[in-house]
Design an enzyme around this catalytic site. Structure first.
Site, PDB file in Angstrom:
ATOM      1  N   GLY A  46       0.807  -1.218   0.000  1.00 23.79           N
ATOM      2  CA  GLY A  46       0.000   0.000   0.000  1.00 23.79           C
ATOM      3  C   GLY A  46       0.840   1.268   0.000  1.00 23.79           C
ATOM      4  O   GLY A  46       0.576   2.203  -0.753  1.00 23.79           O
ATOM      5  N   ASP A  47       1.837   1.308   0.854  1.00 26.63           N
ATOM      6  CA  ASP A  47       2.715   2.482   0.918  1.00 26.63           C
ATOM      7  C   ASP A  47       3.435   2.704  -0.406  1.00 26.63           C
ATOM      8  O   ASP A  47       3.499   3.829  -0.918  1.00 26.63           O
ATOM      9  CB  ASP A  47       3.741   2.324   2.036  1.00 26.63           C
ATOM     10  CG  ASP A  47       3.120   2.370   3.420  1.00 26.63           C
ATOM     11  OD1 ASP A  47       2.028   2.947   3.581  1.00 26.63           O
ATOM     12  OD2 ASP A  47       3.735   1.814   4.350  1.00 26.63           O
ATOM     13  N   SER A  48       3.986   1.630  -0.945  1.00 27.22           N
ATOM     14  CA  SER A  48       4.736   1.746  -2.201  1.00 27.22           C
ATOM     15  C   SER A  48       3.845   2.186  -3.350  1.00 27.22           C
ATOM     16  O   SER A  48       4.220   3.047  -4.150  1.00 27.22           O
ATOM     17  CB  SER A  48       5.389   0.402  -2.550  1.00 27.22           C
ATOM     18  OG  SER A  48       6.279   0.011  -1.535  1.00 27.22           O
TER      19      SER A  48
END
Length: 136
Positions: A46-48
């Site tokens: 999700g962050d990436s």
């Protein structure tokens, strides 16, 4: 700016942990085996992915500034970035009259055969993706 759940809406003030946003974006409901809980990938997807969406937004904003001289606000949410991964799921749902919902299918893609990971004779895993008739 990057947030977990967007700037407005009922979850906008909640913390933006990738693990929760991956579930809220629908991604977790597709991963794993039907008889087990959803699986989290061993990376912070999700962050990436939100970072990539934001970077793409920055590039688009710079192109607009070059063309019009106006600045832009770039806004990416982890939940929305994860929802973007659902690619064919939403059209499947809509065109089926809201009757077809893709679910977990282990290490394969639903309705694509052969597509998956199998153990070979020499104890190595092999990934096969025969995703269309043109492959044969």
């Amino acid at each position: 700016r990057i947030s977990g759940h967007g700037q407005t809406g009922p979850k906008s003030k909640f913390p933006g942990y990738a693990s929760v946003c991956e579930a809220n974006g629908g991604f977790r409901s597709l991963n794993g085996y039907p008889d087990r809980p959803p699986v989290r990938p061993n990376i912070s997807l999700g962050d990436s992915l939100a970072g990539l969406h934001a970077a793409f937004g920055v590039v688009m904003a710079l192109l607009e500034r070059q063309k019009s001289g106006r600045g832009q606000v770039v806004d990416a949410a982890i939940t929305e970035s994860m929802f973007n991964l659902l690619e064919g799921c939403l059209p499947e749902y809509i065109t089926s009259g809201k009757k077809k919902v893709r679910s977990m299918s282990g290490s394969s893609i639903s309705e694509v055969v052969p597509s998956g990971v199998w153990l070979s004779k020499d104890d190595q895993y092999v990934a096969i993706g025969g995703n269309g008739n043109s492959v044969y």
